[in-house]
Write a protein that holds these residues in place. Structure first.
Motif, PDB file in Angstrom:
ATOM      1  N   GLU A 209       0.846  -1.187   0.000  1.00  0.00           N
ATOM      2  CA  GLU A 209       0.000   0.000   0.000  1.00  0.00           C
ATOM      3  C   GLU A 209       0.887   1.245   0.000  1.00  0.00           C
ATOM      4  OE1 GLU A 209      -3.613   0.561   0.207  1.00  0.00           O
ATOM      5  OE2 GLU A 209      -3.359  -1.388  -0.748  1.00  0.00           O
ATOM      6  N   ASN A 210       0.417   2.289  -0.658  1.00  0.00           N
ATOM      7  CA  ASN A 210       1.109   3.573  -0.808  1.00  0.00           C
ATOM      8  C   ASN A 210       2.290   3.504  -1.775  1.00  0.00           C
ATOM      9  OD1 ASN A 210      -0.655   4.889   0.933  1.00  0.00           O
ATOM     10  ND2 ASN A 210       0.602   4.423   2.734  1.00  0.00           N
ATOM     11  N   ILE A 211       2.550   2.303  -2.311  1.00  0.00           N
ATOM     12  CA  ILE A 211       3.505   2.167  -3.416  1.00  0.00           C
ATOM     13  C   ILE A 211       2.740   1.737  -4.657  1.00  0.00           C
ATOM     14  CG2 ILE A 211       5.535   0.943  -4.280  1.00  0.00           C
ATOM     15  CD1 ILE A 211       6.492   0.697  -1.389  1.00  0.00           C
ATOM     16  N   THR A 212       2.007   0.638  -4.532  1.00  0.00           N
ATOM     17  CA  THR A 212       1.072   0.198  -5.572  1.00  0.00           C
ATOM     18  C   THR A 212      -0.171  -0.363  -4.887  1.00  0.00           C
ATOM     19  OG1 THR A 212       0.770  -1.252  -7.490  1.00  0.00           O
ATOM     20  CG2 THR A 212       2.284  -2.034  -5.802  1.00  0.00           C
ATOM     21  N   PRO A 213      -1.250   0.393  -4.768  1.00  0.00           N
ATOM     22  CA  PRO A 213      -1.453   1.702  -5.384  1.00  0.00           C
ATOM     23  C   PRO A 213      -0.650   2.806  -4.702  1.00  0.00           C
ATOM     24  CG  PRO A 213      -3.308   1.197  -3.967  1.00  0.00           C
ATOM     25  CD  PRO A 213      -2.444  -0.041  -3.990  1.00  0.00           C
ATOM     26  N   SER A 214      -0.312   3.799  -5.489  1.00  0.00           N
ATOM     27  CA  SER A 214       0.427   4.946  -4.979  1.00  0.00           C
ATOM     28  C   SER A 214      -0.414   5.694  -3.951  1.00  0.00           C
ATOM     29  CB  SER A 214       0.777   5.893  -6.136  1.00  0.00           C
ATOM     30  OG  SER A 214       1.211   7.144  -5.659  1.00  0.00           O
ATOM     31  N   LYS A 215       0.270   6.296  -2.986  1.00  0.00           N
ATOM     32  CA  LYS A 215      -0.450   7.091  -1.985  1.00  0.00           C
ATOM     33  C   LYS A 215      -1.085   8.331  -2.613  1.00  0.00           C
ATOM     34  CE  LYS A 215       3.706   9.565  -0.438  1.00  0.00           C
ATOM     35  NZ  LYS A 215       4.588   9.831   0.734  1.00  0.00           N
ATOM     36  N   LYS A 216      -0.660   8.679  -3.838  1.00  0.00           N
ATOM     37  CA  LYS A 216      -1.234   9.831  -4.536  1.00  0.00           C
ATOM     38  C   LYS A 216      -2.548   9.486  -5.232  1.00  0.00           C
ATOM     39  CE  LYS A 216       3.371  11.722  -5.449  1.00  0.00           C
ATOM     40  NZ  LYS A 216       4.346  12.087  -6.500  1.00  0.00           N
ATOM     41  N   ALA A 217      -2.898   8.210  -5.263  1.00  0.00           N
ATOM     42  CA  ALA A 217      -4.131   7.777  -5.932  1.00  0.00           C
ATOM     43  C   ALA A 217      -5.307   8.016  -4.995  1.00  0.00           C
ATOM     44  CB  ALA A 217      -4.035   6.315  -6.335  1.00  0.00           C
ATOM     45  N   GLU A 218      -5.896   9.190  -5.079  1.00  0.00           N
ATOM     46  CA  GLU A 218      -6.965   9.571  -4.157  1.00  0.00           C
ATOM     47  C   GLU A 218      -8.358   9.376  -4.736  1.00  0.00           C
ATOM     48  OE1 GLU A 218      -5.997  13.566  -3.156  1.00  0.00           O
ATOM     49  OE2 GLU A 218      -4.300  13.013  -1.864  1.00  0.00           O
ATOM     50  N   SER A 219      -8.506   9.574  -6.041  1.00  0.00           N
ATOM     51  CA  SER A 219      -9.825   9.443  -6.663  1.00  0.00           C
ATOM     52  C   SER A 219     -10.046   8.019  -7.151  1.00  0.00           C
ATOM     53  CB  SER A 219      -9.940  10.413  -7.841  1.00  0.00           C
ATOM     54  OG  SER A 219      -9.093   9.990  -8.908  1.00  0.00           O
ATOM     55  N   ILE A 220     -11.304   7.711  -7.489  1.00  0.00           N
ATOM     56  CA  ILE A 220     -11.631   6.389  -8.047  1.00  0.00           C
ATOM     57  C   ILE A 220     -10.905   6.174  -9.367  1.00  0.00           C
ATOM     58  CG2 ILE A 220     -13.487   4.994  -9.023  1.00  0.00           C
ATOM     59  CD1 ILE A 220     -15.355   6.203  -6.944  1.00  0.00           C
ATOM     60  N   ASN A 221     -10.850   7.222 -10.191  1.00  0.00           N
ATOM     61  CA  ASN A 221     -10.144   7.111 -11.476  1.00  0.00           C
ATOM     62  C   ASN A 221      -8.677   6.778 -11.268  1.00  0.00           C
ATOM     63  OD1 ASN A 221     -12.455   7.660 -12.889  1.00  0.00           O
ATOM     64  ND2 ASN A 221     -11.975   9.809 -13.281  1.00  0.00           N
ATOM     65  N   ASP A 222      -8.048   7.464 -10.293  1.00  0.00           N
ATOM     66  CA  ASP A 222      -6.634   7.209 -10.008  1.00  0.00           C
ATOM     67  C   ASP A 222      -6.427   5.769  -9.545  1.00  0.00           C
ATOM     68  OD1 ASP A 222      -6.012   9.815 -10.621  1.00  0.00           O
ATOM     69  OD2 ASP A 222      -6.022  10.511  -8.546  1.00  0.00           O
ATOM     70  N   LEU A 223      -7.299   5.304  -8.661  1.00  0.00           N
ATOM     71  CA  LEU A 223      -7.164   3.947  -8.123  1.00  0.00           C
ATOM     72  C   LEU A 223      -7.344   2.910  -9.225  1.00  0.00           C
ATOM     73  CD1 LEU A 223      -6.763   2.049  -5.750  1.00  0.00           C
ATOM     74  CD2 LEU A 223      -9.227   2.188  -5.300  1.00  0.00           C
TER      75      LEU A 223
ATOM     76  N   GLU B 244       9.285   3.079   8.988  1.00  0.00           N
ATOM     77  CA  GLU B 244       7.848   3.256   8.743  1.00  0.00           C
ATOM     78  C   GLU B 244       7.227   1.894   8.448  1.00  0.00           C
ATOM     79  OE1 GLU B 244       4.758   5.266   5.503  1.00  0.00           O
ATOM     80  OE2 GLU B 244       6.932   5.497   5.268  1.00  0.00           O
ATOM     81  N   LYS B 245       6.176   1.552   9.190  1.00  0.00           N
ATOM     82  CA  LYS B 245       5.502   0.262   8.986  1.00  0.00           C
ATOM     83  C   LYS B 245       4.726   0.291   7.680  1.00  0.00           C
ATOM     84  CE  LYS B 245       2.511  -3.146  11.243  1.00  0.00           C
ATOM     85  NZ  LYS B 245       3.467  -4.231  10.942  1.00  0.00           N
ATOM     86  N   LEU B 246       4.866  -0.772   6.907  1.00  0.00           N
ATOM     87  CA  LEU B 246       4.177  -0.875   5.626  1.00  0.00           C
ATOM     88  C   LEU B 246       3.262  -2.098   5.620  1.00  0.00           C
ATOM     89  CD1 LEU B 246       7.105  -0.090   3.147  1.00  0.00           C
ATOM     90  CD2 LEU B 246       5.392   1.489   4.039  1.00  0.00           C
ATOM     91  N   TYR B 247       2.285  -2.086   4.712  1.00  0.00           N
ATOM     92  CA  TYR B 247       1.298  -3.157   4.640  1.00  0.00           C
ATOM     93  C   TYR B 247       1.215  -3.682   3.208  1.00  0.00           C
ATOM     94  CZ  TYR B 247      -0.020  -1.231   9.143  1.00  0.00           C
ATOM     95  OH  TYR B 247       0.012  -0.777  10.442  1.00  0.00           O
ATOM     96  N   PRO B 248       0.876  -4.973   3.062  1.00  0.00           N
ATOM     97  CA  PRO B 248       0.738  -5.527   1.709  1.00  0.00           C
ATOM     98  C   PRO B 248      -0.316  -4.769   0.900  1.00  0.00           C
ATOM     99  CG  PRO B 248       0.753  -7.274   3.354  1.00  0.00           C
ATOM    100  CD  PRO B 248       0.632  -5.983   4.102  1.00  0.00           C
ATOM    101  N   SER B 249      -0.119  -4.703  -0.393  1.00  0.00           N
ATOM    102  CA  SER B 249      -1.065  -4.033  -1.284  1.00  0.00           C
ATOM    103  C   SER B 249      -2.421  -4.733  -1.278  1.00  0.00           C
ATOM    104  CB  SER B 249      -0.509  -4.011  -2.712  1.00  0.00           C
ATOM    105  OG  SER B 249      -1.485  -3.574  -3.633  1.00  0.00           O
ATOM    106  N   ARG B 250      -3.465  -3.941  -1.337  1.00  0.00           N
ATOM    107  CA  ARG B 250      -4.826  -4.495  -1.436  1.00  0.00           C
ATOM    108  C   ARG B 250      -4.982  -5.339  -2.704  1.00  0.00           C
ATOM    109  NH1 ARG B 250      -7.687   1.276  -2.080  1.00  0.00           N
ATOM    110  NH2 ARG B 250      -5.806   1.818  -0.877  1.00  0.00           N
ATOM    111  N   PHE B 251      -4.130  -5.059  -3.716  1.00  0.00           N
ATOM    112  CA  PHE B 251      -4.236  -5.790  -4.977  1.00  0.00           C
ATOM    113  C   PHE B 251      -3.924  -7.277  -4.801  1.00  0.00           C
ATOM    114  CE2 PHE B 251      -2.962  -1.602  -7.260  1.00  0.00           C
ATOM    115  CZ  PHE B 251      -4.263  -1.133  -7.118  1.00  0.00           C
ATOM    116  N   ILE B 252      -3.073  -7.606  -3.825  1.00  0.00           N
ATOM    117  CA  ILE B 252      -2.750  -9.011  -3.579  1.00  0.00           C
ATOM    118  C   ILE B 252      -4.003  -9.766  -3.143  1.00  0.00           C
ATOM    119  CG2 ILE B 252      -1.440 -10.594  -2.120  1.00  0.00           C
ATOM    120  CD1 ILE B 252       0.795  -8.516  -2.014  1.00  0.00           C
ATOM    121  N   GLU B 253      -4.733  -9.177  -2.206  1.00  0.00           N
ATOM    122  CA  GLU B 253      -5.964  -9.819  -1.734  1.00  0.00           C
ATOM    123  C   GLU B 253      -7.004  -9.882  -2.835  1.00  0.00           C
ATOM    124  OE1 GLU B 253      -9.342  -9.273   1.805  1.00  0.00           O
ATOM    125  OE2 GLU B 253      -7.523  -8.046   1.793  1.00  0.00           O
ATOM    126  N   GLU B 254      -7.056  -8.845  -3.682  1.00  0.00           N
ATOM    127  CA  GLU B 254      -8.045  -8.831  -4.764  1.00  0.00           C
ATOM    128  C   GLU B 254      -7.789  -9.930  -5.791  1.00  0.00           C
ATOM    129  OE1 GLU B 254      -9.004  -4.014  -4.600  1.00  0.00           O
ATOM    130  OE2 GLU B 254      -7.979  -4.878  -6.333  1.00  0.00           O
TER     131      GLU B 254
END
Length: 600
Positions: free
Chosen positions: A544-558, A587-597
């Protein structure tokens, strides 16, 4: 042997048609065979066919494959090109534009620099590429400059530089690649005779990678294609160039623009194993703004998908490099792709591969960080701590942070702290500053490398200098990433001398000779990997915050971030390894939501 859907696309004759071609579905094969069928089965004149791709390499490959597939002596009359090459050819014939008119490479950068200087604006050269990308987005989307909100720059400065750059191009009668689009559009809009000439020139249009098309490109094609014989091939799920104006919704609205449009889906994936196709479909089905598609694998093999977490990126790189050695020792003919969201993620894996003597090819320059002014500053601090007296090194850091030392105090080829103290012998407060500087720099020498870097940043005050120097939040974040990369690199070494020696080697190291031939390990960003395929794919930092980027705030960006990840994982033919890290710089990081998807 073509499947039924491929045959339907190849045999399609006249009218508008959109062909949805998923990863590994053989779209290039379809396009090549359709050109051949138009000429050999429908007696279409080769010179009336225009094939447009998005890269020069793709155009050359498609032309080569087509010419090799036919014995027709007029096959060479089919026109292949990119949008820019096609539009340049039109402008060259219909106006006074030639190759000398085009700004590209260093000449383009120089023009932007001159525009910045003319506005008396201070801007780090590292950000000029990003500045031009935003210029490109403005032009490709036909956005009025006063309505555009730049992502990484002060909007007033951005608009002033943009206008100055446009004025300079007009003054010197130059254009850049983006100008070719609107100049061609204006030419056709304002001159019906020229438009008719080009409408008569081409009757059949084949467009590859339609999802990457922007609005002005589509408008020009609509003007040229009076016959409506537009055969567009693409995959809206692989639209990943929104940052430069690509609009995947063009594909969605194509059937509305052309009533009665035929839609064909190339639904069979000939590249990836069944398990990989299922996982990638699970992922992309989370996007809502897309055509509904159901892709199936031609292979009955499931393939291997692994998800592995690591404490940090150093351990991640070390494990991947060892795993690659095992793969290369086991299989004689195999390819390996290491893919990542951003360019600045590749330094640790490059170091690990280099240390183990694994040949590799990386598209993005390895030397980026080593050419950065921040890296050179840090190296100057270290060299001076080890006894270097070169004036150039002192000039880099004597006022970082500002100590109000006069440049005239450094007028010798070799500089010592005693010289500086002597220069200020009548100013006790300056002598105190110089002695404190000397003590701090001498302290660097006895610390471990990582502690030395932190000492330079925090105690000496280099971070404070960077904070004062950065003009925008984006620039500050960029500088901090460079500093964090240097810190991460330093952790590999036990002494400041060994760290400096290794950095000197890596400064001259150029992409392991950047020799693609003979390599079986390839490093690409998600964007650069598009169109490629590998037996084995490793995804770096699937966090998370890498892919997807932390800059991806809108639905289109995501959704675009999800499409990028989809492109990356669909490069794999047999084995896919998703790697994530648990922390970076404390800084603690978490796996991308894309992995679970993906439901792996």
């Amino acid at each position: 042997m073509l499947d039924n859907n491929q045959l339907e696309a190849v045999n399609f004759y006249k009218g508008p048609c959109i062909t949805l071609a998923g990863p590994g579905s053989g779209k290039t094969t379809v396009l090549v065979n359709r050109i051949k069928t138009l000429i050999e089965s429908h007696n279409v004149a080769p010179e009336s066919i225009l094939v447009i791709t998005f890269t020069k390499d793709a155009a050359l490959e498609m032309k080569s494959r087509f010419v090799a597939s036919t014995v027709n002596d007029r096959a060479g009359l089919v026109s292949f090109g990119t949008f820019h090459s096609v539009f340049y050819n039109i402008l060259r014939r219909e106006s006074r534009i030639d190759s000398n008119s085009i700004l590209q490479g260093q000449s383009l950068i120089s023009f932007i620099k001159e525009a910045i200087i003319s506005m008396e604006i201070k801007l780090d050269e590292q950000l000029i590429e990003g500045l031009y990308k935003e210029f490109s987005f403005v032009n490709n989307t036909l956005t009025p400059i006063d309505l555009y909100e730049p992502a990484g720059f002060d909007k007033d400065e951005f608009r002033r530089i943009y206008r100055a750059y446009q004025d300079m191009k007009r003054e010197f009668k130059k254009i850049d690649f983006d100008d070719m689009l609107y100049l061609t559009f204006n030419l056709f809009r304002d001159n019906s005779m020229i438009l008719k000439k080009w409408q008569d020139r081409f009757e059949f249009f084949l467009i590859d990678e339609m999802q990457d098309m922007n609005d002005i490109q589509f408008d020009i094609i609509k003007m040229m294609a009076r016959s409506n014989n537009i055969f567009a091939v693409g995959d809206d799920d692989q639209s990943i160039y929104g940052f430069r104006g690509a609009n995947p919704l063009i594909m969605k609205k194509f059937p509305d623009v052309y009533n009665g449009c035929t839609k064909i889906i190339l639904s069979k994936n000939y590249r990836s194993c069944a398990g990989l196709v299922r996982a990638s479909s699970n992922l992309i089905n989370h996007n809502e703004m897309r055509f509904n598609k159901n892709f199936i694998a031609n292979s009955t093999c499931d393939g291997i998908i692994r998800t592995i977490g690591f404490c940090d990126s150093n351990m991640e790189a070390e494990w991947i490099s060892k795993e690659i050695i095992s793969i290369l020792n086991t299989y004689n003919n195999t390819s390996i792709g290491i893919l990542y969201r951003n360019k600045n993620q590749n330094s640790n894996i490059i170091n690990a591969l280099s240390n183990k003597g694994i040949p590799f090819y990386v598209k993005d320059k390895v030397s980026n960080i080593y050419n950065h002014f921040i890296f050179k500053d840090i190296m100057s601090f270290i060299k001076i701590s080890l006894g270097c007296s070169a004036r150039g090194d002192f000039l880099r850091i004597y006022n970082k942070p500002n100590r109000y030392i006069n440049r005239m105090a450094l007028d010798k080829e070799n500089v010592t702290f005693e010289d500086l103290i002597s220069y200020y012998n009548d100013k006790p407060y300056m002598i105190k500053r110089i002695r404190e500087m000397k003590q701090d720099i001498e302290r660097i020498r006895i610390l471990r490398p990582a502690s030395s870097i932190l000492y330079i940043r925090k105690k000496i005050g280099y971070d404070s200098y960077i904070e004062e120097t950065a003009r925008t939040k984006k620039q500050y974040d960029s500088y901090m990433k460079v500093l964090d990369s240097i810190l991460s690199l330093s952790k590999e070494f036990n002494s400041i001398k060994s760290f400096l020696d290794e950095c000197n080697i890596r400064t001259t190291f150029q992409n392991n000779d950047n020799n693609e031939s003979g390599s079986r390990v390839y490093l690409y960003t998600f964007h650069a990997s598009k169109g490629l395929e590998f037996d084995n794919v490793f995804i770096l930092d699937a966090n998370e915050n890498i892919t997807p980027s932390k800059k991806a705030e809108s639905i289109n960006d995501l959704e675009e971030e999800r499409r990028m990840f989809y492109v990356a994982i669909t490069r794999a033919k047999t084995n896919l390894t998703l790697c994530y890290i648990n922390s970076r710089n404390n800084e603690k990081l978490y796996p991308s939501r894309f992995i679970e998807e993906m439901e792996v």
